[in-house]
Design an enzyme around this catalytic site. Structure first.
Site, PDB file in Angstrom:
ATOM      1  N   ASP A  18      -3.282  42.213 -55.820  1.00  0.00           N
ATOM      2  CA  ASP A  18      -3.937  41.057 -55.207  1.00  0.00           C
ATOM      3  C   ASP A  18      -5.223  41.482 -54.509  1.00  0.00           C
ATOM      4  O   ASP A  18      -6.243  40.794 -54.582  1.00  0.00           O
ATOM      5  CB  ASP A  18      -3.013  40.404 -54.169  1.00  0.00           C
ATOM      6  N   GLU A  53      -7.229  43.922 -55.138  1.00  0.00           N
ATOM      7  CA  GLU A  53      -8.308  44.214 -56.083  1.00  0.00           C
ATOM      8  C   GLU A  53      -8.927  42.908 -56.609  1.00  0.00           C
ATOM      9  O   GLU A  53     -10.142  42.759 -56.680  1.00  0.00           O
ATOM     10  CB  GLU A  53      -7.734  45.036 -57.237  1.00  0.00           C
ATOM     11  N   TYR A  54      -8.046  41.955 -56.929  1.00  0.00           N
ATOM     12  CA  TYR A  54      -8.502  40.647 -57.418  1.00  0.00           C
ATOM     13  C   TYR A  54      -9.382  39.973 -56.356  1.00  0.00           C
ATOM     14  O   TYR A  54     -10.484  39.514 -56.645  1.00  0.00           O
ATOM     15  CB  TYR A  54      -7.281  39.776 -57.749  1.00  0.00           C
ATOM     16  N   LEU A  63       8.814   7.741 -71.238  1.00  0.00           N
ATOM     17  CA  LEU A  63       9.939   8.002 -72.138  1.00  0.00           C
ATOM     18  C   LEU A  63      11.121   7.106 -71.816  1.00  0.00           C
ATOM     19  O   LEU A  63      11.326   6.737 -70.659  1.00  0.00           O
ATOM     20  CB  LEU A  63      10.396   9.450 -71.981  1.00  0.00           C
ATOM     21  N   GLU A 110      12.860  20.504 -73.584  1.00  0.00           N
ATOM     22  CA  GLU A 110      12.054  21.075 -72.506  1.00  0.00           C
ATOM     23  C   GLU A 110      12.545  20.596 -71.163  1.00  0.00           C
ATOM     24  O   GLU A 110      13.154  19.530 -71.081  1.00  0.00           O
ATOM     25  CB  GLU A 110      10.602  20.590 -72.627  1.00  0.00           C
ATOM     26  N   LYS A 157      12.149  18.708 -67.781  1.00  0.00           N
ATOM     27  CA  LYS A 157      11.310  17.579 -67.363  1.00  0.00           C
ATOM     28  C   LYS A 157      10.845  17.875 -65.943  1.00  0.00           C
ATOM     29  O   LYS A 157      11.601  17.761 -64.988  1.00  0.00           O
ATOM     30  CB  LYS A 157      12.102  16.277 -67.420  1.00  0.00           C
ATOM     31  N   ASP A 173       9.194  17.622 -62.449  1.00  0.00           N
ATOM     32  CA  ASP A 173       9.016  16.468 -61.570  1.00  0.00           C
ATOM     33  C   ASP A 173       7.703  16.581 -60.803  1.00  0.00           C
ATOM     34  O   ASP A 173       7.639  17.078 -59.693  1.00  0.00           O
ATOM     35  CB  ASP A 173      10.201  16.410 -60.588  1.00  0.00           C
ATOM     36  N   GLU A 195       2.244  18.468 -66.950  1.00  0.00           N
ATOM     37  CA  GLU A 195       2.719  17.989 -65.667  1.00  0.00           C
ATOM     38  C   GLU A 195       2.223  18.918 -64.569  1.00  0.00           C
ATOM     39  O   GLU A 195       2.487  20.115 -64.603  1.00  0.00           O
ATOM     40  CB  GLU A 195       4.253  17.966 -65.706  1.00  0.00           C
ATOM     41  N   TYR A 244       2.525  20.378 -72.035  1.00  0.00           N
ATOM     42  CA  TYR A 244       3.622  20.129 -72.966  1.00  0.00           C
ATOM     43  C   TYR A 244       3.251  19.394 -74.254  1.00  0.00           C
ATOM     44  O   TYR A 244       4.116  19.166 -75.086  1.00  0.00           O
ATOM     45  CB  TYR A 244       4.792  19.434 -72.277  1.00  0.00           C
ATOM     46  N   LYS A 266      12.667  16.113 -77.828  1.00  0.00           N
ATOM     47  CA  LYS A 266      11.681  15.581 -78.766  1.00  0.00           C
ATOM     48  C   LYS A 266      12.049  15.969 -80.200  1.00  0.00           C
ATOM     49  O   LYS A 266      12.421  17.128 -80.430  1.00  0.00           O
ATOM     50  CB  LYS A 266      10.286  16.150 -78.466  1.00  0.00           C
ATOM     51  N   LYS A 324      18.226  12.166 -67.847  1.00  0.00           N
ATOM     52  CA  LYS A 324      18.087  12.231 -66.385  1.00  0.00           C
ATOM     53  C   LYS A 324      19.365  12.773 -65.779  1.00  0.00           C
ATOM     54  O   LYS A 324      20.454  12.289 -66.101  1.00  0.00           O
ATOM     55  CB  LYS A 324      17.824  10.832 -65.820  1.00  0.00           C
ATOM     56  N   CYS A 344      14.821 -21.387 -46.255  1.00  0.00           N
ATOM     57  CA  CYS A 344      13.930 -20.254 -46.536  1.00  0.00           C
ATOM     58  C   CYS A 344      13.579 -19.541 -45.228  1.00  0.00           C
ATOM     59  O   CYS A 344      13.108 -20.187 -44.291  1.00  0.00           O
ATOM     60  CB  CYS A 344      12.656 -20.739 -47.226  1.00  0.00           C
ATOM     61  N   CYS A 400       9.572 -20.241 -44.752  1.00  0.00           N
ATOM     62  CA  CYS A 400       8.955 -21.561 -44.538  1.00  0.00           C
ATOM     63  C   CYS A 400       9.987 -22.629 -44.160  1.00  0.00           C
ATOM     64  O   CYS A 400       9.640 -23.789 -43.986  1.00  0.00           O
ATOM     65  CB  CYS A 400       8.178 -21.995 -45.780  1.00  0.00           C
ATOM     66  N   CYS A 409      13.580 -20.580 -52.948  1.00  0.00           N
ATOM     67  CA  CYS A 409      12.760 -21.497 -52.164  1.00  0.00           C
ATOM     68  C   CYS A 409      11.836 -22.151 -53.179  1.00  0.00           C
ATOM     69  O   CYS A 409      11.135 -21.462 -53.921  1.00  0.00           O
ATOM     70  CB  CYS A 409      11.937 -20.705 -51.150  1.00  0.00           C
ATOM     71  N   CYS A 466       5.000 -22.097 -50.015  1.00  0.00           N
ATOM     72  CA  CYS A 466       5.682 -21.108 -49.167  1.00  0.00           C
ATOM     73  C   CYS A 466       4.800 -19.856 -49.025  1.00  0.00           C
ATOM     74  O   CYS A 466       4.419 -19.240 -50.018  1.00  0.00           O
ATOM     75  CB  CYS A 466       7.028 -20.735 -49.784  1.00  0.00           C
TER      76      CYS A 466
HETATM   77  S1  IVH Z   1       6.646  14.393 -72.968  1.00  0.00           S
HETATM   78  C1  IVH Z   1       5.184  10.105 -74.758  1.00  0.00           C
HETATM   79  N1  IVH Z   1       7.507  16.532 -71.766  1.00  0.00           N
HETATM   80  O1  IVH Z   1       7.926  12.686 -67.831  1.00  0.00           O
HETATM   81  C2  IVH Z   1       5.526  10.748 -73.473  1.00  0.00           C
HETATM   82  N2  IVH Z   1       7.003  14.632 -70.436  1.00  0.00           N
HETATM   83  O2  IVH Z   1       8.525   9.564 -68.867  1.00  0.00           O
HETATM   84  C3  IVH Z   1       5.518  12.232 -73.644  1.00  0.00           C
HETATM   85  N3  IVH Z   1       7.303  14.963 -68.044  1.00  0.00           N
HETATM   86  O3  IVH Z   1       5.066  10.787 -67.716  1.00  0.00           O
HETATM   87  C4  IVH Z   1       5.940  12.922 -72.428  1.00  0.00           C
HETATM   88  N4  IVH Z   1       7.970  17.056 -68.153  1.00  0.00           N
HETATM   89  O4  IVH Z   1       4.823  13.082 -66.856  1.00  0.00           O
HETATM   90  C5  IVH Z   1       7.091  15.270 -71.615  1.00  0.00           C
HETATM   91  N5  IVH Z   1       8.241  18.514 -70.841  1.00  0.00           N
HETATM   92  C6  IVH Z   1       7.827  17.264 -70.688  1.00  0.00           C
HETATM   93  C7  IVH Z   1       7.736  16.641 -69.415  1.00  0.00           C
HETATM   94  C8  IVH Z   1       7.317  15.313 -69.342  1.00  0.00           C
HETATM   95  C9  IVH Z   1       7.697  16.029 -67.344  1.00  0.00           C
HETATM   96  C10 IVH Z   1       6.986  13.627 -67.473  1.00  0.00           C
HETATM   97  C11 IVH Z   1       5.669  13.082 -67.947  1.00  0.00           C
HETATM   98  C12 IVH Z   1       5.912  11.659 -68.379  1.00  0.00           C
HETATM   99  C13 IVH Z   1       7.336  11.432 -68.002  1.00  0.00           C
HETATM  100  C14 IVH Z   1       8.055  10.780 -69.165  1.00  0.00           C
END
Ligand code: IVH
Length: 670
Positions: A34, A36-37, A84, A114, A116, A118, A171, A223, A287, A311, A405, A408, A423, A428
């Protein structure tokens, strides 16, 4: 140091720093210390200070953040950024697999899985290898230009390893560790903390001052490619490898699964491993791997049919229900809302949860003072799952819906066949306020800077009573409002002005006609093109439109018959609000009858020069054709752009008709 010497040292430093940065930030495998960078970076900073004429916008020093912006520019996405569909359990995943197979005529798909992440979706554009623009997803069609902030993310290369022009998506997120540190600092400074890493990442990227984003330690996984114009890439996992070869960061945990059983195994394994990750994930994205199969499956209005998001089960928490509030919505429906003792659920503090209607309160036997189980449906909307009856003390109180209501005081009614109390006073105040909030919301007119709070202010001050009043607001009036400085007033006025050019569907949805959602508004706008034509349409005409049912047709006719509505529309028209559809045109019934595409299976291949792939696809589908991804004996026509590869060869081998892009344009011109 002479200028030419400085230049060559600067070039050398940039190259070294880019290379070291790639190993450190993208590959997570540093090749220098670090210290050096940092030392090399410092040398570059001071050389650039001495020779500002040698600063380029892709120098590694831009990572510290440049000058603040006055506002974010809007960006139109070339390919819409969709969301999705969701799966919540194994059965949903197997259903998805069945739908996919059906859509592929029982061909066997393989799946790319993959994590997902957040965070928030962003799009990066590179031109000849140079990072030129980054944007948020926004409403999917139009996002915001956050290039300056994205440049501060060290894992985003400012130059790719090849001089290609393309869009990549991914993301952006804040690692757990950085989030904790940020909140510790906020707490120490007596500032409000971020609820979760996603909010922190979004908040950081929406700062006008890039110096703030630069300090936030954000990261990003890519992605997908916006549009794939490279015939060498025939699958999603190849696309990911290509993205990585260009020097971009991809997540290393993805896996190519041979079938849905392997997918389910992968999903299950992450339910356990999830807490150990250094960043938050909220599910797994699955996918269909073959791009040809993705094309064959296509999209619904909102999401691809070839992908789904699994999910994770929602976290459930126990808390006390301390009261029930009443809310009057845009359509007059009175909704009871549970007031909860604040608890953290899936990363955010929950204080309220909708109880929907009185029947549900009876069904779940909810009383004020009860201990209740709370979760967030789809990890977003708080919900009371059930009451813990064994914890009752006898002190709990029954709840009854009022007869008037709360806003109102007019008598509430229960319409036939409905559980909701309404209502029905059109004057209103609560309904008017909610209607205004709906009108300015993202999928409707999308007026930036006008949220619930400002609307409530404008309404309370008597400045806005109906949506037309929004277009009559004066600078002086707005300046008198609390918490409204010159800058925000000017920004607000120009945001309002800009929406006058919106395409018709935004206005139609914003008007809040009963049963007309965003999708129906689009269908109507596309079909009728002007509001006059829609106003003139009778019940039969409306019902003849694809996807418009009886209920909606009736509601539309009733809506446009009202005197106040006619006046409102005239007024909006006079104020300069556009009432025409501006998207792609729908061909007429005769066009479809005579269409060379009617009932035909068409494959698009190669790079189109004059149309986008989506435009071509939309045209063909509107004319009765079906697009698939791969050439087979069932293909009727192949349309080829530049650099078409194996698909053209296959078409020729099978003796299938082939058209050039010019031929296609000629055939579809009218
Ligand atoms: S593919 C056509 N891959 O999840 C949509 N989405 O509802 C293609 N996300 O808004 C999305 N990781 O922001 C994809 N490996 C991943 C992801 C990913 C997070 C999010 C993305 C999207 C939401 C999908």
């Amino acid at each position: 140091m002479e200028k030419h010497e400085a230049k060559s040292r600067i070039d050398q430093l940039r190259e070294l720093l880019n290379e070291y940065g790639h190993h450190y930030y993208v590959l997570d495998k540093p090749i220098v210390s670090d210290a050096e960078y940092d030392q090399l970076m410092q040398e570059l900073v001071s050389l650039e200070e001495k020779h500002p004429e040698l600063i380029t916008d892709d120098s590694p020093t831009v990572r510290v953040g440049g000058e603040p912006l006055p506002f974010f520019n809007k960006v139109q996405h070339d390919v819409p950024m969709l969301s999705l569909g969701n799966a919540f359990n194994e059965e949903d995943l197997r259903d998805f697999d069945r739908r996919v197979k059906q859509g592929l005529n029982e061909a066997e798909p393989t799946y790319s899985c993959e994590l997902k992440i957040d965070g928030l979706a962003v799009s990066l554009k590179y031109e000849q290898g140079k990072f030129i623009r980054g944007a948020t997803r926004g409403d999917g069609s139009v996002g915001e230009d956050i290039t300056q902030n994205l440049k501060t993310i060290r894992s985003i290369p400012l130059r790719l390893k090849e001089e290609v022009t393309l869009e990549v998506r991914g993301e952006a997120f804040m690692p757990k560790r950085s989030f904790e540190k940020l909140n510790e600092a906020k707490e120490a400074a007596g500032e409000e903390k971020f609820a979760n890493p996603r909010n922190a990442a979004a908040g950081s990227l929406r700062q006008l001052d890039p110096k703030i984003a630069a300090k936030r330690n954000l990261d990003l996984f890519l992605y997908s490619l916006g549009r794939i114009e490279n015939d060498q890439i025939t699958s999603h996992h190849q696309a990911l490898n290509y993205i990585q070869d260009l020097g971009l960061k991809i997540n290393q945990e993805s896996r190519h699964c041979r079938n849905i059983d392997e997918v389910i195994e992968y999903v299950k394994s992450w339910v356990e491993k999830r807490p150990d990750l250094p960043y938050e994930i909220d599910g797994i994205v699955i996918k269909v791997d073959e791009l040809d199969q993705q094309i064959t499956l296509g999209f619904t209005a909102k999401s691809p049919r070839w992908a789904i998001a699994y999910k994770f089960p929602a976290e459930e928490v126990v808390t006390k229900l301390i009261g029930i509030d009443l809310n009057v919505g845009r359509t007059g429906v009175v909704t009871p809302t549970a007031i909860l003792e604040p608890v953290t659920v899936a990363g955010t503090t929950v204080k309220r949860a909708s109880l929907h209607n009185e029947d549900l309160i009876r069904e779940k036997d909810i009383k004020i003072g009860d201990s209740v189980v709370v979760k967030k449906a789809g990890d977003i909307i708080p919900e009371v799952v059930n009451v813990l009856l064994e914890l009752r003390t006898g002190e709990e109180q029954d709840f009854h819906m009022p007869t008037q209501c709360p806003e109102c005081e007019s008598e509430l009614v229960r319409l036939e066949g409905e559980v909701a109390l309404r209502c029905i006073n059109p004057k209103c105040p609560a309904q008017i306020r909610e209607g205004l909030t709906h009108f300015v919301s993202r999928n409707a007119m999308n007026i930036d800077g006008l949220g619930e709070r400002v609307i409530a202010q404008l309404f309370a001050e008597g400045l806005v009573e109906d949506v037309a009043d929004l277009y009559k607001l004066k600078r002086e009036q707005l300046l008198q409002l609390e918490r409204m400085g010159e800058k925000s007033v000017d920004n607000l006025l120009s945001a309002i002005e800009a929406t006058k050019e919106n395409s018709l569907e935004k206005l139609l949805f914003g008007l809040g006609i009963r049963f007309v959602g965003a999708k129906a508004a689009k269908t109507l706008a596309m079909h009728f093109e002007t509001i006059e034509a829609l106003q003139l349409a009778d019940y039969e005409t409306l019902k003849a439109v694809n996807e418009i049912g009886e209920k909606m047709a009736n509601s539309i006719v009733n809506y446009f018959e009202q005197e106040e509505v006619i006046e409102l529309i005239n007024e909006l028209n006079e104020l300069g609000v556009s009432m025409t559809y501006k998207g792609p045109k729908l061909p007429s019934a005769e066009d479809v009858q005579e269409s060379p595409f009617l009932g035909k299976t068409v494959v698009l291949t190669g790079k189109l020069a004059q149309l986008t792939r989506d435009e071509a696809k939309e045209k063909i589908e509107a004319l009765g054709g079906k697009i698939t991804g791969s050439v087979s004996k069932k293909t009727d026509l192949v349309i080829v752009g530049e650099d078409a590869g194996s698909k053209l060869a296959k078409a020729q081998e099978l003796g299938i008709t082939v058209w050039s892009e010019e031929q296609f344009i000629e055939e579809t011109a009218n």
